[in-house]
Design a protein around this motif. Structure first.
Motif, PDB file in Angstrom:
ATOM      1  N   ALA A 159      40.317  74.705  39.645  1.00  0.00           N
ATOM      2  CA  ALA A 159      40.470  74.832  41.097  1.00  0.00           C
ATOM      3  C   ALA A 159      39.134  74.618  41.800  1.00  0.00           C
ATOM      4  N   PHE A 160      38.077  75.205  41.259  1.00  0.00           N
ATOM      5  CA  PHE A 160      36.745  74.986  41.829  1.00  0.00           C
ATOM      6  C   PHE A 160      36.359  73.515  41.727  1.00  0.00           C
ATOM      7  N   GLY A 161      36.633  72.906  40.572  1.00  0.00           N
ATOM      8  CA  GLY A 161      36.320  71.493  40.393  1.00  0.00           C
ATOM      9  C   GLY A 161      37.087  70.609  41.358  1.00  0.00           C
ATOM     10  N   ARG A 162      38.348  70.921  41.597  1.00  0.00           N
ATOM     11  CA  ARG A 162      39.153  70.128  42.530  1.00  0.00           C
ATOM     12  C   ARG A 162      38.612  70.264  43.952  1.00  0.00           C
ATOM     13  N   ALA A 163      38.142  71.472  44.307  1.00  0.00           N
ATOM     14  CA  ALA A 163      37.552  71.647  45.634  1.00  0.00           C
ATOM     15  C   ALA A 163      36.299  70.786  45.787  1.00  0.00           C
ATOM     16  N   MET A 164      35.474  70.751  44.755  1.00  0.00           N
ATOM     17  CA  MET A 164      34.273  69.919  44.804  1.00  0.00           C
ATOM     18  C   MET A 164      34.645  68.434  44.831  1.00  0.00           C
ATOM     19  N   LEU A 165      35.677  68.062  44.080  1.00  0.00           N
ATOM     20  CA  LEU A 165      36.140  66.679  44.063  1.00  0.00           C
ATOM     21  C   LEU A 165      36.565  66.228  45.459  1.00  0.00           C
ATOM     22  N   ARG A 166      37.151  67.161  46.223  1.00  0.00           N
ATOM     23  CA  ARG A 166      37.674  66.856  47.556  1.00  0.00           C
ATOM     24  C   ARG A 166      36.646  67.141  48.653  1.00  0.00           C
ATOM     25  N   GLY A 167      35.373  67.262  48.267  1.00  0.00           N
ATOM     26  CA  GLY A 167      34.329  67.434  49.268  1.00  0.00           C
ATOM     27  C   GLY A 167      34.248  68.825  49.839  1.00  0.00           C
ATOM     28  N   GLY A 168      34.635  69.844  49.039  1.00  0.00           N
ATOM     29  CA  GLY A 168      34.501  71.233  49.474  1.00  0.00           C
ATOM     30  C   GLY A 168      35.765  71.873  50.001  1.00  0.00           C
ATOM     31  N   GLU A 169      36.927  71.231  49.800  1.00  0.00           N
ATOM     32  CA  GLU A 169      38.188  71.735  50.353  1.00  0.00           C
ATOM     33  C   GLU A 169      39.292  71.635  49.315  1.00  0.00           C
ATOM     34  N   LEU A 170      40.198  72.615  49.307  1.00  0.00           N
ATOM     35  CA  LEU A 170      41.339  72.588  48.396  1.00  0.00           C
ATOM     36  C   LEU A 170      42.548  73.181  49.093  1.00  0.00           C
ATOM     37  N   ASP A 171      43.629  72.413  49.122  1.00  0.00           N
ATOM     38  CA  ASP A 171      44.897  72.874  49.708  1.00  0.00           C
ATOM     39  C   ASP A 171      44.714  73.430  51.110  1.00  0.00           C
ATOM     40  N   GLY A 172      43.907  72.743  51.903  1.00  0.00           N
ATOM     41  CA  GLY A 172      43.709  73.134  53.285  1.00  0.00           C
ATOM     42  C   GLY A 172      42.679  74.220  53.509  1.00  0.00           C
ATOM     43  N   VAL A 173      42.061  74.722  52.438  1.00  0.00           N
ATOM     44  CA  VAL A 173      41.042  75.770  52.553  1.00  0.00           C
ATOM     45  C   VAL A 173      39.677  75.157  52.272  1.00  0.00           C
ATOM     46  N   ARG A 174      38.766  75.255  53.218  1.00  0.00           N
ATOM     47  CA  ARG A 174      37.431  74.685  53.044  1.00  0.00           C
ATOM     48  C   ARG A 174      36.442  75.789  52.697  1.00  0.00           C
ATOM     49  N   VAL A 175      35.705  75.597  51.591  1.00  0.00           N
ATOM     50  CA  VAL A 175      34.698  76.575  51.171  1.00  0.00           C
ATOM     51  C   VAL A 175      33.282  76.026  51.294  1.00  0.00           C
ATOM     52  N   LEU A 176      33.163  74.723  51.527  1.00  0.00           N
ATOM     53  CA  LEU A 176      31.851  74.100  51.647  1.00  0.00           C
ATOM     54  C   LEU A 176      31.997  72.828  52.470  1.00  0.00           C
ATOM     55  N   GLY A 177      31.038  72.577  53.353  1.00  0.00           N
ATOM     56  CA  GLY A 177      31.095  71.377  54.172  1.00  0.00           C
ATOM     57  C   GLY A 177      30.921  70.117  53.345  1.00  0.00           C
ATOM     58  N   ARG A 178      31.634  69.063  53.725  1.00  0.00           N
ATOM     59  CA  ARG A 178      31.575  67.809  52.968  1.00  0.00           C
ATOM     60  C   ARG A 178      30.141  67.272  52.875  1.00  0.00           C
ATOM     61  N   ARG A 179      29.395  67.378  53.959  1.00  0.00           N
ATOM     62  CA  ARG A 179      28.018  66.866  53.931  1.00  0.00           C
ATOM     63  C   ARG A 179      27.146  67.651  52.952  1.00  0.00           C
ATOM     64  N   PHE A 180      27.447  68.947  52.781  1.00  0.00           N
ATOM     65  CA  PHE A 180      26.682  69.730  51.813  1.00  0.00           C
ATOM     66  C   PHE A 180      27.031  69.322  50.388  1.00  0.00           C
ATOM     67  N   VAL A 181      28.298  69.010  50.140  1.00  0.00           N
ATOM     68  CA  VAL A 181      28.683  68.522  48.814  1.00  0.00           C
ATOM     69  C   VAL A 181      27.988  67.204  48.528  1.00  0.00           C
ATOM     70  N   GLU A 182      27.933  66.329  49.534  1.00  0.00           N
ATOM     71  CA  GLU A 182      27.236  65.051  49.354  1.00  0.00           C
ATOM     72  C   GLU A 182      25.760  65.272  49.055  1.00  0.00           C
ATOM     73  N   LEU A 183      25.159  66.250  49.730  1.00  0.00           N
ATOM     74  CA  LEU A 183      23.750  66.549  49.492  1.00  0.00           C
ATOM     75  C   LEU A 183      23.542  67.116  48.096  1.00  0.00           C
ATOM     76  N   MET A 184      24.432  68.028  47.671  1.00  0.00           N
ATOM     77  CA  MET A 184      24.302  68.656  46.357  1.00  0.00           C
ATOM     78  C   MET A 184      24.421  67.651  45.226  1.00  0.00           C
ATOM     79  N   THR A 185      25.217  66.608  45.435  1.00  0.00           N
ATOM     80  CA  THR A 185      25.490  65.661  44.356  1.00  0.00           C
ATOM     81  C   THR A 185      24.667  64.380  44.492  1.00  0.00           C
ATOM     82  N   ARG A 186      23.621  64.445  45.303  1.00  0.00           N
ATOM     83  CA  ARG A 186      22.675  63.348  45.456  1.00  0.00           C
ATOM     84  C   ARG A 186      21.431  63.661  44.617  1.00  0.00           C
ATOM     85  N   GLU A 187      20.837  62.669  43.975  1.00  0.00           N
ATOM     86  CA  GLU A 187      19.679  62.939  43.120  1.00  0.00           C
ATOM     87  C   GLU A 187      18.520  63.504  43.936  1.00  0.00           C
ATOM     88  N   GLN A 188      17.979  64.621  43.423  1.00  0.00           N
ATOM     89  CA  GLN A 188      16.861  65.300  44.080  1.00  0.00           C
ATOM     90  C   GLN A 188      15.581  65.255  43.238  1.00  0.00           C
TER      91      GLN A 188
END
Length: 242
Positions: free
Chosen positions: A130-159
């Protein structure tokens, strides 16, 4: 989150010798000399997350495990996740190296009681998925958002571009914010957008947005290397190709 802070790591020998509590681990992280100038090198350390957990607790005004439950586990329906083993997993235990079998249960109980941000959570495959699916969908699962999409993009960008991890030979870490980026390494058929994380007992959560793929691999033997999880993930990609 990038493992470039220079903070020392959590030593297994210290855990077995002194059984420090979470406050003591935080003290060690804050008072031990840095291993290198921050930002000049990559070196994986779980203890830097003790600092992160304390920052979260102070900002939220409640303890780190409470924040996890309220902001992540509850909204995503992860009913069996936490620092206590879920009822359906009572027979499950982690196997710690160098500890007699008769003391394994006690070691597991102690490690979980630390409620350390750098390790010790229990969860079922369904919860991790379930956590993985939320991350796959940019921070949202079944209409519930736990993280902003832009933050997911930032987290998964090489630092960590331009940094090296010491070893023989030294290697490029290819790391984001808390996530490894296997698609930049080339050892597995992951897309360049893939991200993943493993654990000291052998589990791995693997997410590849271009393949619309979440893979959860769970095992509980301390010190298990990545070979088994990587072989399972390789087989999944092979099945998709077929």
């Amino acid at each position: 989150l990038t493992h470039t802070s220079g903070v020392v790591d959590m030593e297994p020998e210290l855990l077995s010798r002194e059984r420090p509590d979470r406050g003591r681990l935080l003290q060690i992280a804050c008072t031990s000399p840095l291993r290198f100038v921050p930002g000049t090198r990559y070196e994986y350390t779980s203890l830097s997350f003790a600092l992160l957990g304390e920052v979260i607790a102070r900002l939220a005004g409640r303890d780190y495990p409470e924040v996890l439950a309220a902001e992540l586990f509850g909204p995503l329906g992860m009913r069996d996740s936490g620092f206590e083993r879920p009822d359906r997993a009572r027979a499950m235990s982690s196997h710690f190296p160098g500890i007699p079998d008769e003391h394994q249960a006690m070691a597991t109980s102690y490690f979980s009681s630390l409620q350390a941000p750098g390790g010790g959570l229990w969860g079922t495959a369904g919860d991790v998925a379930a956590f993985g699916r939320a991350m796959l969908r940019g921070g949202e699962l079944d209409g519930v958002r736990v993280l902003g999409r832009r933050f997911v993009e930032l987290m998964t960008r090489e630092q960590t571009a331009g940094l090296r991890e010491e070893g023989t030979p030294p290697r490029d870490p290819h790391y984001g914010l808390g996530w490894g980026l296997p698609g930049l390494v080339g050892d597995l058929p992951a897309s360049r957008r893939a991200f993943e994380h493993g654990g000291a007992t052998g589990p791995r959560l693997w997410i590849d947005p271009e393949a619309d793929l979440v893979v959860v691999y769970l095992t509980n033997r301390w010190g298990t290397g990545p070979e088994l999880s990587f072989a399972a993930i390789q087989a999944v990609y092979g099945a998709l190709a077929d």
